[in-house]
Design a protein around this motif. Structure first.
Motif, PDB file in Angstrom:
ATOM      1  N   CYS A 170      48.026  35.030  46.863  1.00 31.16           N
ATOM      2  CA  CYS A 170      49.411  34.776  46.466  1.00 31.16           C
ATOM      3  C   CYS A 170      49.734  33.295  46.500  1.00 31.16           C
ATOM      4  CB  CYS A 170      50.374  35.548  47.350  1.00 31.16           C
ATOM      5  SG  CYS A 170      49.962  35.605  49.078  1.00 31.16           S
ATOM      6  N   GLY A 171      50.762  32.945  45.724  1.00 29.16           N
ATOM      7  CA  GLY A 171      51.234  31.585  45.748  1.00 29.16           C
ATOM      8  C   GLY A 171      51.630  31.072  44.381  1.00 29.16           C
ATOM      9  N   ASP A 172      51.810  29.773  44.336  1.00 34.36           N
ATOM     10  CA  ASP A 172      52.191  29.065  43.111  1.00 34.36           C
ATOM     11  C   ASP A 172      50.915  28.786  42.316  1.00 34.36           C
ATOM     12  OD1 ASP A 172      53.050  27.368  41.132  1.00 34.36           O
ATOM     13  OD2 ASP A 172      53.858  25.844  42.477  1.00 34.36           O
ATOM     14  N   MET A 173      50.658  29.613  41.327  1.00 38.56           N
ATOM     15  CA  MET A 173      49.446  29.469  40.531  1.00 38.56           C
ATOM     16  C   MET A 173      49.649  28.513  39.350  1.00 38.56           C
ATOM     17  SD  MET A 173      47.606  31.739  42.160  1.00 38.56           S
ATOM     18  CE  MET A 173      47.821  33.211  43.129  1.00 38.56           C
ATOM     19  N   ASN A 174      50.914  28.143  39.097  1.00 39.62           N
ATOM     20  CA  ASN A 174      51.212  27.267  37.963  1.00 39.62           C
ATOM     21  C   ASN A 174      50.571  27.772  36.672  1.00 39.62           C
ATOM     22  OD1 ASN A 174      52.981  25.081  38.722  1.00 39.62           O
ATOM     23  ND2 ASN A 174      51.379  24.490  40.156  1.00 39.62           N
ATOM     24  N   ALA A 175      50.528  29.084  36.527  1.00 39.66           N
ATOM     25  CA  ALA A 175      49.924  29.686  35.338  1.00 39.66           C
ATOM     26  C   ALA A 175      50.563  31.050  35.090  1.00 39.66           C
ATOM     27  CB  ALA A 175      48.420  29.855  35.532  1.00 39.66           C
ATOM     28  N   LEU A 234      59.567  31.562  33.081  1.00 40.22           N
ATOM     29  CA  LEU A 234      58.118  31.608  33.268  1.00 40.22           C
ATOM     30  C   LEU A 234      57.773  32.307  34.580  1.00 40.22           C
ATOM     31  CD1 LEU A 234      57.486  27.847  32.420  1.00 40.22           C
ATOM     32  CD2 LEU A 234      57.216  29.790  30.863  1.00 40.22           C
ATOM     33  N   MET A 235      56.684  33.053  34.575  1.00 41.14           N
ATOM     34  CA  MET A 235      56.177  33.691  35.791  1.00 41.14           C
ATOM     35  C   MET A 235      54.967  32.899  36.255  1.00 41.14           C
ATOM     36  SD  MET A 235      57.072  36.166  37.717  1.00 41.14           S
ATOM     37  CE  MET A 235      56.399  36.165  39.358  1.00 41.14           C
ATOM     38  N   LEU A 236      55.186  31.933  37.159  1.00 41.60           N
ATOM     39  CA  LEU A 236      54.120  31.034  37.609  1.00 41.60           C
ATOM     40  C   LEU A 236      53.657  31.339  39.029  1.00 41.60           C
ATOM     41  CD1 LEU A 236      55.451  27.616  36.256  1.00 41.60           C
ATOM     42  CD2 LEU A 236      53.987  29.298  35.113  1.00 41.60           C
ATOM     43  N   ASP A 237      54.397  32.172  39.726  1.00 42.22           N
ATOM     44  CA  ASP A 237      54.074  32.539  41.106  1.00 42.22           C
ATOM     45  C   ASP A 237      53.637  33.997  41.105  1.00 42.22           C
ATOM     46  OD1 ASP A 237      55.322  30.081  42.694  1.00 42.22           O
ATOM     47  OD2 ASP A 237      56.606  30.587  40.996  1.00 42.22           O
ATOM     48  N   HIS A 238      52.601  34.295  41.872  1.00 42.02           N
ATOM     49  CA  HIS A 238      52.004  35.629  41.767  1.00 42.02           C
ATOM     50  C   HIS A 238      51.569  36.153  43.124  1.00 42.02           C
ATOM     51  CE1 HIS A 238      51.729  35.022  37.398  1.00 42.02           C
ATOM     52  NE2 HIS A 238      51.397  33.786  37.725  1.00 42.02           N
ATOM     53  N   ILE A 239      51.539  37.475  43.237  1.00 42.04           N
ATOM     54  CA  ILE A 239      50.855  38.169  44.318  1.00 42.04           C
ATOM     55  C   ILE A 239      49.836  39.065  43.636  1.00 42.04           C
ATOM     56  CG2 ILE A 239      51.007  39.782  46.247  1.00 42.04           C
ATOM     57  CD1 ILE A 239      53.923  38.896  46.633  1.00 42.04           C
ATOM     58  N   LEU A 240      48.571  38.753  43.843  1.00 42.14           N
ATOM     59  CA  LEU A 240      47.476  39.541  43.281  1.00 42.14           C
ATOM     60  C   LEU A 240      46.887  40.370  44.410  1.00 42.14           C
ATOM     61  CD1 LEU A 240      45.767  36.687  41.238  1.00 42.14           C
ATOM     62  CD2 LEU A 240      47.582  38.245  40.502  1.00 42.14           C
ATOM     63  N   ALA A 241      46.766  41.670  44.217  1.00 41.54           N
ATOM     64  CA  ALA A 241      46.342  42.566  45.293  1.00 41.54           C
ATOM     65  C   ALA A 241      45.061  43.298  44.931  1.00 41.54           C
ATOM     66  CB  ALA A 241      47.445  43.577  45.586  1.00 41.54           C
ATOM     67  N   SER A 242      44.214  43.481  45.949  1.00 39.22           N
ATOM     68  CA  SER A 242      43.030  44.318  45.773  1.00 39.22           C
ATOM     69  C   SER A 242      43.501  45.741  45.493  1.00 39.22           C
ATOM     70  CB  SER A 242      42.159  44.270  47.026  1.00 39.22           C
ATOM     71  OG  SER A 242      42.863  44.801  48.140  1.00 39.22           O
ATOM     72  N   ALA A 243      42.607  46.568  44.977  1.00 36.02           N
ATOM     73  CA  ALA A 243      42.968  47.946  44.637  1.00 36.02           C
ATOM     74  C   ALA A 243      43.517  48.687  45.857  1.00 36.02           C
ATOM     75  CB  ALA A 243      41.749  48.671  44.062  1.00 36.02           C
ATOM     76  N   SER A 244      42.888  48.503  47.023  1.00 39.07           N
ATOM     77  CA  SER A 244      43.352  49.196  48.232  1.00 39.07           C
ATOM     78  C   SER A 244      44.746  48.752  48.643  1.00 39.07           C
ATOM     79  CB  SER A 244      42.378  48.951  49.386  1.00 39.07           C
ATOM     80  OG  SER A 244      41.145  49.568  49.098  1.00 39.07           O
ATOM     81  N   LEU A 245      45.019  47.463  48.563  1.00 43.32           N
ATOM     82  CA  LEU A 245      46.353  46.971  48.921  1.00 43.32           C
ATOM     83  C   LEU A 245      47.384  47.367  47.877  1.00 43.32           C
ATOM     84  CD1 LEU A 245      48.086  45.424  50.936  1.00 43.32           C
ATOM     85  CD2 LEU A 245      47.544  43.330  49.668  1.00 43.32           C
ATOM     86  N   ALA A 246      47.031  47.319  46.602  1.00 45.71           N
ATOM     87  CA  ALA A 246      47.970  47.702  45.534  1.00 45.71           C
ATOM     88  C   ALA A 246      48.432  49.149  45.706  1.00 45.71           C
ATOM     89  CB  ALA A 246      47.327  47.496  44.168  1.00 45.71           C
ATOM     90  N   ARG A 247      47.547  50.011  46.173  1.00 50.25           N
ATOM     91  CA  ARG A 247      47.931  51.416  46.402  1.00 50.25           C
ATOM     92  C   ARG A 247      48.951  51.544  47.538  1.00 50.25           C
ATOM     93  NH1 ARG A 247      42.427  52.221  45.161  1.00 50.25           N
ATOM     94  NH2 ARG A 247      41.834  52.209  47.366  1.00 50.25           N
ATOM     95  N   CYS A 248      49.034  50.552  48.415  1.00 53.20           N
ATOM     96  CA  CYS A 248      49.975  50.574  49.551  1.00 53.20           C
ATOM     97  C   CYS A 248      51.327  49.940  49.212  1.00 53.20           C
ATOM     98  CB  CYS A 248      49.377  49.818  50.734  1.00 53.20           C
ATOM     99  SG  CYS A 248      47.860  50.523  51.389  1.00 53.20           S
ATOM    100  N   MET A 249      51.437  49.373  48.012  1.00 48.92           N
ATOM    101  CA  MET A 249      52.656  48.659  47.646  1.00 48.92           C
ATOM    102  C   MET A 249      53.849  49.604  47.593  1.00 48.92           C
ATOM    103  SD  MET A 249      53.664  46.663  44.194  1.00 48.92           S
ATOM    104  CE  MET A 249      53.942  48.238  43.397  1.00 48.92           C
ATOM    105  N   ARG A 250      54.934  49.165  48.229  1.00 50.44           N
ATOM    106  CA  ARG A 250      56.171  49.944  48.216  1.00 50.44           C
ATOM    107  C   ARG A 250      57.167  49.381  47.217  1.00 50.44           C
ATOM    108  NH1 ARG A 250      59.253  49.946  53.688  1.00 50.44           N
ATOM    109  NH2 ARG A 250      58.778  47.854  53.147  1.00 50.44           N
ATOM    110  N   GLU A 251      57.349  48.049  47.233  1.00 50.67           N
ATOM    111  CA  GLU A 251      58.278  47.430  46.288  1.00 50.67           C
ATOM    112  C   GLU A 251      57.959  45.950  46.122  1.00 50.67           C
ATOM    113  OE1 GLU A 251      62.420  46.895  47.459  1.00 50.67           O
ATOM    114  OE2 GLU A 251      61.841  47.260  49.541  1.00 50.67           O
ATOM    115  N   VAL A 252      58.427  45.414  44.990  1.00 47.32           N
ATOM    116  CA  VAL A 252      58.264  43.993  44.684  1.00 47.32           C
ATOM    117  C   VAL A 252      59.593  43.481  44.150  1.00 47.32           C
ATOM    118  CG1 VAL A 252      57.061  42.294  43.245  1.00 47.32           C
ATOM    119  CG2 VAL A 252      55.819  44.256  44.150  1.00 47.32           C
ATOM    120  N   ASN A 253      60.000  42.315  44.628  1.00 52.09           N
ATOM    121  CA  ASN A 253      61.229  41.686  44.155  1.00 52.09           C
ATOM    122  C   ASN A 253      60.979  40.217  43.878  1.00 52.09           C
ATOM    123  OD1 ASN A 253      63.326  43.831  44.489  1.00 52.09           O
ATOM    124  ND2 ASN A 253      62.549  43.761  46.574  1.00 52.09           N
TER     125      ASN A 253
END
Length: 173
Positions: A71-76, A125-144
């Motif tokens: 996660c972080g400011d990927m500037n991309a 622009l969407m320049l900041d991201h949280i990229l999750a492994s498959a196992s963590l993505a399955r645990c995601m409850r919400e994103v804001n």
């Protein structure tokens, strides 16, 4: 379970310094000098993304069910090379056996009209991201994305905090 978090701040998409090619801090001597600097800057950004991807792969090789957040400011944005390198989507690798190594961009769960973390010259622009492994993505409850009243970085005075909106994810682990 252990959660691995890689916090990145990739270089901004700007031209790298080329000796003798700058007239001053804001102006280039030649278009070729700017082009070479921009190329080198892009290679540095791709290299940073590759280094992070190699760390992710080492973790997943040791435990394919690892909980990983990059996660972080990927500037991309999502279609740009640094994000494609980090995500390693099956569409890019061409190998369905690598699907478990792909990272999911969690902001894709936010409606597209609200999916921006920076405003630059009126462009969202969407320049900041949280990229999750498959196992963590399955645990995601919400994103804001906390982007209400976000100032335009091209036209506003520097705010007390940042021109980037926080991207927040909650998980049930």
């Amino acid at each position: 379970r252990r959660l691995d978090v890689l916090n990145l701040h990739l270089r901004a998409p700007t031209a790298a310094f080329i000796s003798g090619q700058k007239l001053d801090a804001a102006r280039w001597r030649t278009a070729a000098g700017w082009a070479e600097g921009f190329y080198l800057g892009a290679m540095k950004r791709a290299g940073q993304a590759l280094e992070a991807r190699l760390v992710v792969d080492r973790i997943l090789d040791a435990d394919p069910d690892s909980l990983i957040a990059v996660c972080g400011d990927m500037n991309a944005e999502a279609s740009e090379m640094p994000l494609r390198i980090l995500r390693s989507d099956v569409d890019d690798t061409g190998n369905t056996f690598l699907a478990g190594a792909a990272l999911t961009a969690l902001e894709t769960t936010v409606p597209s009209s609200e999916r921006y973390s920076v405003i630059h010259a009126g462009r969202r622009l969407m320049l900041d991201h949280i990229l999750a492994s498959a196992s963590l993505a399955r645990c995601m409850r919400e994103v804001n994305i906390l982007n209400r009243n976000l100032p335009d970085e091209a036209t506003s005075p520097f705010p007390a905090g940042s021109f980037h909106a926080p991207l927040v994810a909650a998980f049930d682990v």
